[in-house]
Design an enzyme around this catalytic site. Structure first.
Site, mmCIF file in Angstrom:
data_model
loop_
_atom_site.group_PDB
_atom_site.id
_atom_site.type_symbol
_atom_site.label_atom_id
_atom_site.label_comp_id
_atom_site.label_asym_id
_atom_site.label_seq_id
_atom_site.Cartn_x
_atom_site.Cartn_y
_atom_site.Cartn_z
ATOM 1 N N PHE A 31 -2.724 -5.924 10.343
ATOM 2 C CA PHE A 31 -2.192 -6.104 11.504
ATOM 3 C C PHE A 31 -3.025 -6.996 12.590
ATOM 4 C CE2 PHE A 31 -5.156 -2.704 11.940
ATOM 5 C CZ PHE A 31 -5.988 -3.057 13.287
ATOM 6 N N LYS A 76 4.295 -9.741 2.627
ATOM 7 C CA LYS A 76 4.696 -8.345 3.221
ATOM 8 C C LYS A 76 3.532 -8.168 4.457
ATOM 9 C CE LYS A 76 3.543 -4.749 3.832
ATOM 10 N NZ LYS A 76 3.251 -3.820 5.091
ATOM 11 N N GLU A 106 3.450 -3.648 9.335
ATOM 12 C CA GLU A 106 4.409 -3.238 9.676
ATOM 13 C C GLU A 106 4.135 -2.727 11.248
ATOM 14 O OE1 GLU A 106 2.304 0.169 7.765
ATOM 15 O OE2 GLU A 106 2.668 -1.933 7.391
ATOM 16 N N SER A 147 -8.702 -3.340 4.791
ATOM 17 C CA SER A 147 -9.933 -2.243 4.709
ATOM 18 C C SER A 147 -10.155 -2.357 3.396
ATOM 19 C CB SER A 147 -9.315 -0.811 5.076
ATOM 20 O OG SER A 147 -8.580 -0.249 4.256
ATOM 21 N N CYS A 207 -12.327 -8.626 11.258
ATOM 22 C CA CYS A 207 -13.200 -8.323 10.079
ATOM 23 C C CYS A 207 -14.382 -9.206 10.277
ATOM 24 C CB CYS A 207 -12.482 -8.593 8.871
ATOM 25 S SG CYS A 207 -12.077 -10.390 8.436
ATOM 26 N N GLU A 248 -17.038 0.919 9.118
ATOM 27 C CA GLU A 248 -16.268 -0.386 10.013
ATOM 28 C C GLU A 248 -15.723 0.629 11.093
ATOM 29 O OE1 GLU A 248 -14.092 -4.327 9.118
ATOM 30 O OE2 GLU A 248 -13.527 -2.502 8.093
#
Length: 495
Positions: A147, A171, A174, A224, A279, A381
């Site tokens: 995301f 993909k 969402e 992640s 990240c 994180e």
């Protein structure tokens, strides 16, 4: 309510079931996204398989021409794409524009694919024998993207995959899927044949179908670490080539001789830009000596208080909202945990309210001092606007601390000492290193990737590694009949 659809074989396909998509700045559901399933993935795979033979045989120069047109369309439609990113993710429009520009750089690199796919050739490797190698596409490949960069990270993947002759299934997340769909539509407008690029929306069932389908030969993932590891394990077990980029805990080491004002200014963007949802965000400042720590904190505190925070679609802001209410609550939980563990919260953004957007998912900039390695806020994180200051006595201790962490994505060193910088760059066990550069994200003609539990797989994302990931080498040895003929059978190994 409008549904963000799938894009399969050049057509929009809706779904009976859907998932909500929120505007993080208001907390309101603004659209729905189709919730795909195994049947959806099967349709996309069938379209990609059908398109592959003709696209495989398309000359690389013609594939590059599609990329040239695609780049132009991305630039022409950049304002609309940026608004979509900001509206669904929450980041500022300026940050979203920077994201898109970095994605476009990868399209530019893919335009050079005729040169990148050139193989090797050797004449007369034996009597009348020539040898050469080339790079051939894998077939149907897939990308699963996060995301936090809904435009850029997909552009890390499919431009090069497609330019190399593969067909692709994306993909997207969402949580903010619409920008990725809009970009795929532009690729079709650029002249890409139907079925070469497909987008399937949805959640876990869609991901698992991509990982389990034998026709999908390779999967690229960013997200992640727990999910990256699971995807790497499941995809590899299914015989796929997998690169899975995971999480990070990026350290900035501040030496006593550093330009503290410069370090403070650049750490503000590195720690709080995109509300820390990167990240490559710096989430730990390792200060060598109490004086360096005290000066850095004193320089940063007023800057944190002056952060301009609000709805990302408005211009002139420093930071927007976090992506969802659940993620906001997770970040707040980490802050509470840090306080309970004894860290000193010298800048507290927990009670931030944005006028007119009280239901938005906002957290202000937070700064912890006196953080120690056993604390959860150091180990894990957070993925939010939280910077932790750790105090050490020497550069050697700072390097050892960084190297001991399970993640090895990015790091940087602030110093004026060239000898210290060289030693740091040599000894640090991290994949991307900056010297007075807090966000050392490689440009498109290098490759992006961390070490240790920040990357599962052998090849990094984009750049030269992308060519290797999305192709396989074929070596050919050839001899044509001539006056030289073998007069008898030979059973020893040829030499």
């Amino acid at each position: 309510m409008q549904q963000t659809t799938h894009w399969i074989n050049g057509e929009h396909l809706s779904e009976a079931s859907s998932l909500p998509v929120s505007n993080p700045s208001t907390g309101e559901t603004i659209r729905e996204v189709a919730d795909g399933n195994a049947e959806t993935v099967a349709r996309a795979v069938a379209a990609a398989e059908a398109a592959f033979p003709a696209w495989h045989d398309t000359p690389p120069a013609k594939r590059a021409q599609v990329m040239y047109r695609f780049k132009q369309l991305l630039e022409e439609h950049s304002e609309r794409l940026v608004q979509l990113v900001s509206e669904e993710h929450g980041k500022t429009v300026e940050d979203a524009m920077g994201e898109l520009k970095r994605g476009i750089e990868n399209v530019e690199y893919a335009c050079g694919v005729p040169e990148l796919l050139k193989g090797e050739y050797s004449h007369n490797t034996g009597p009348g024998i020539d040898a050469w190698s080339n790079f051939q596409p894998l077939g149907v490949v897939a990308g699963i993207t996060p995301f936090n960069f809904p435009a850029m990270v997909p552009l890390w993947m499919y431009p090069m995959a497609i330019a190399c002759g593969n067909t692709f299934i994306l993909k997207p997340s969402e949580k903010d899927p619409t920008a990725a769909l809009a970009v795929a539509e532009l690729l079709a407008e650029a002249g890409l044949p139907n079925g070469v690029m497909n987008v399937v929306q949805g959640g876990r069932e869609t991901v698992e179908a991509l990982l389990d389908t034998p026709a999908v030969k390779a999967v690229s993932f960013v997200g992640s670490t727990p999910i990256a590891e699971a995807i790497y394990s499941r995809g590899s077990a299914a015989g796929k080539r997998v690169q899975a980029l995971g999480g990070a805990k990026n350290h900035a080491i501040v030496l006593p001789d550093a330009d503290i004002d410069n370090a403070a200014n650049t750490l503000m963007g590195a720690a709080y830009g995109s509300a820390g949802e990167r990240c490559m965000a710096i989430s730990v400042a390792v200060c060598v000596g109490d004086d360096a720590a005290d000066r850095l904190i004193a320089a940063m505190q007023p800057k944190i208080a002056e952060l301009k925070i609000g709805p990302g679609t408005e211009k002139g802001l420093d930071m927007g909202a976090l992506v969802t209410a659940e993620h906001r609550d997770k970040v707040l939980g980490y802050i509470e945990d840090g306080v309970a563990a004894g860290a000193k919260l010298v800048a507290d953004g927990r009670n931030l309210k944005v006028a007119g957007h009280e239901d938005g998912f906002f957290v202000g900039g937070c700064l912890f001092d006196q953080v120690t390695p056993e604390m959860r806020i150091y180990q894990e994180e957070i993925f939010g606007p939280v910077l932790c200051v750790v105090r050490v006595d020497s550069l050697d201790e700072a390097i050892a601390l960084t190297n001991a962490h399970e993640y090895g994505n990015g790091t940087c060193l602030f110093t004026r000492d060239g000898e210290a910088a060289r030693r740091f760059a040599d000894q640090i066990e991290v994949g991307m290193v900056g010297i007075n550069v807090p966000l050392p994200v490689p440009v498109a003609y290098h490759s992006f990737g961390g070490w240790k539990r920040s990357l599962f797989g052998d090849l990094h994302a984009y750049g030269p590694d992308a060519v290797r990931f999305y192709t396989r080498r074929k070596a050919i040895s050839q001899r044509w009949p001539s006056s030289f003929e073998t007069s008898h059978a030979e059973f020893s190994f040829p030499s």
